[in-house]
Design an enzyme around this catalytic site. Structure first.
Site, short mmCIF file in Angstrom:
data_model
loop_
_atom_site.label_atom_id
_atom_site.label_comp_id
_atom_site.label_asym_id
_atom_site.label_seq_id
_atom_site.Cartn_x
_atom_site.Cartn_y
_atom_site.Cartn_z
N CYS A 24 0.82 -1.22 0.00
CA CYS A 24 0.00 0.00 0.00
C CYS A 24 0.85 1.26 0.00
O CYS A 24 0.53 2.25 -0.65
CB CYS A 24 -0.95 0.00 1.19
SG CYS A 24 -0.14 0.23 2.79
N HIS A 34 -2.23 1.16 7.35
CA HIS A 34 -2.50 1.17 5.91
C HIS A 34 -2.32 2.58 5.35
O HIS A 34 -2.72 3.56 5.99
CB HIS A 34 -3.93 0.70 5.65
CG HIS A 34 -4.31 0.59 4.21
ND1 HIS A 34 -3.61 -0.16 3.29
CD2 HIS A 34 -5.34 1.16 3.51
CE1 HIS A 34 -4.18 -0.06 2.11
NE2 HIS A 34 -5.22 0.74 2.21
N ASN A 76 -8.03 4.75 -2.47
CA ASN A 76 -7.48 3.52 -1.92
C ASN A 76 -6.84 2.67 -3.03
O ASN A 76 -6.98 2.98 -4.22
CB ASN A 76 -8.58 2.74 -1.20
CG ASN A 76 -8.04 1.74 -0.21
OD1 ASN A 76 -6.84 1.67 0.04
ND2 ASN A 76 -8.91 0.94 0.38
#
Length: 466
Positions: free
Chosen positions: A93, A386, A408
């Protein structure tokens, strides 16, 4: 015979000493158990709740139905999203987020259509550099015992596919970037677990070999020669899994309508210079909201970098309102930011919403959950997990934020793959933000002049983002 008797006596003495070391008080006595059991009354309500929980997911029962009302997806200030990426079954991520920040800038600058930088290319070099970071760390700590805290940490963390913005500046600044179609994804880049396990196992074996060579009298030069040979093995494993990174390539830029504009030959570094072109180490500032530590202080995390010759993660710890001020300034100037948080808390996946009022665990369990952000950090109940790309804020008439939006990297989903968070959730579960230096305040500029307080590599607040 005498030797057997001596052994039995020693064993008995050890058992006796162990027993004396145990505490007889502090356990649950029968009387205490009776008192404890009185907390459950077995009322019809208790029985109904038990029946519900025993046959259902707690999260489904804890949903606060009122929180679903008035769900507004309008944002007053928004940087246009350039399409949703998908890290799939990997912990990259941090890499997707950083590349997405610069992707948006490149698309806007050159009026391109769909475009991505190759995550696989940067990931390859990240893994090789982390392998070197581990092996060199083993050489540096060769004279320390195996149970030394740093040696133990190294062997527990030889390699990871996670990271944070330091990896963006370390890897992109050294190796450049390439377009996604120049080095495409593979099964091992999209599902990193098996490859990571095998390379980590090999690195631990190599680490022991280096320590053994040191014990037998090998000097640093000899150890580093062995390290280079070991990295050759790691390089081959990476090529077999991810492919070999290109040293030069020809690429055609297209406009938003898909028409070819320019065809050129590039190296990864020349492509970086043209399509990113920034000093990532010195042009960006990492901000943290950690109420368990002093604000307006500069901190550095030991060994928290992606290259041995890279830069440790250094950040400014600030109150949340100070961070919001700079985030709003960046969004208003159409600039996305690297952002990280504790994404799993109070997450409504169906609506792509992060809302502290979404789950009412207290009413379901008949108790309260009252820790604040500082207390959750101190008890390891919360931390950054994250990274995503912060790209929108909704402001009221007074300029106060009501909600935020991130791009995202989990592929399509609610809100076309974007997550919305209430401002209250932002306060409680946002931790890190990276901003361009042109948006920082005078207070932050002053803090950056401090000598940073160094924190250990194993500090629990600074685990990698996945």
């Amino acid at each position: 015979m005498k030797r057997n008797n001596l052994w039995i006596t020693a064993l008995a003495l050890g058992i006796t000493l162990s027993a004396f070391g145990q505490q007889t008080s502090g356990g649950i006595s029968p009387e205490m158990l009776q008192q404890i059991k009185q907390s459950y009354k077995g009322t019809p309500t208790d029985k109904a709740i038990h029946n519900a929980i025993s046959n259902n997911d707690i999260n489904k029962l804890a949903v606060n139905a009122e929180s679903k009302n008035n769900f507004d997806t309008y944002f007053s200030n928004k940087v246009d999203s350039k399409g949703i990426t998908n890290q799939k079954s990997s912990g990259r991520c941090w890499l997707f987020t950083g590349l997405n920040v610069f992707r948006a800038q490149a698309i806007a600058k050159y009026n391109m259509g769909d475009f991505q930088f190759s995550q696989n290319y940067s990931f390859f070099w990240d893994q090789l550099e982390k392998a070197n970071l581990f092996l060199q760390g083993i050489i540096d700590t060769r004279e320390k015992p195996m149970d030394d805290k740093m040696v133990e940490w190294l062997f527990k963390n030889p390699l990871s596919d996670g990271g944070q913005f330091t990896g963006i500046s370390d890897i992109l600044g050294k190796y450049g970037v390439v377009p996604s179609d120049v080095m495409v994804e593979t099964n091992s880049s999209e599902s990193t677990g098996r490859m990571a396990n095998l390379i980590s196992l090999k690195l631990k074996e190599f680490g022991l070999q280096l320590r053994d060579q040191s014990v037998k009298g090998s000097k640093v030069a000899a150890l580093e020669k062995s390290k280079t040979e070991m990295l050759g093995t790691i390089y081959r494993m990476l090529v077999l899994n991810l492919g070999e990174p290109p040293t030069k390539f020809t690429w055609t830029r297209k406009d938003a309508q898909g028409n070819p504009v320019e065809t050129k030959e590039y190296t990864p570094k020349s492509f970086f210079d043209e399509y990113i072109g920034k000093d990532l180490t010195n042009n960006y500032v990492m901000l943290m909201n950690d109420p368990s530590r002093e604000y307006y202080k500069l901190y550095e995390i030991d060994f928290d970098r992606h290259r041995y010759d890279g830069k440790n993660w250094t950040y400014v710890n600030l109150p949340i309102e100070d961070i919001k001020e700079m985030a709003i300034a960046s969004i208003k100037d159409s600039t996305m930011m690297y952002f990280s948080c504790d994404v799993g808390k109070f997450f409504d996946r169906e609506r792509g919403l992060l809302d502290v009022n979404y789950y009412d665990y207290g009413s379901l369990m008949g108790t309260t959950f009252g820790m604040d952000k500082k207390q959750r950090i101190q008890t390891f109940a919360s931390g950054s997990s994250h990274a995503m790309t912060l790209m929108a804020v909704d402001l009221d008439a007074n300029g106060t934020p009501k909600k935020w939006m991130v791009e995202n990297s989990w592929g399509p989903g609610a809100n076309s793959g974007h997550l919305i968070m209430t401002d209250e959730w932002f306060n409680e579960y946002m931790f890190r933000l990276v901003v361009d230096k042109k948006y920082i305040t005078d207070k932050v500029k002053d803090v950056l002049k401090q000598t940073p307080t160094r924190l250990p590599a194993w500090d629990p607040m600074f685990t990698d983002e996945y």
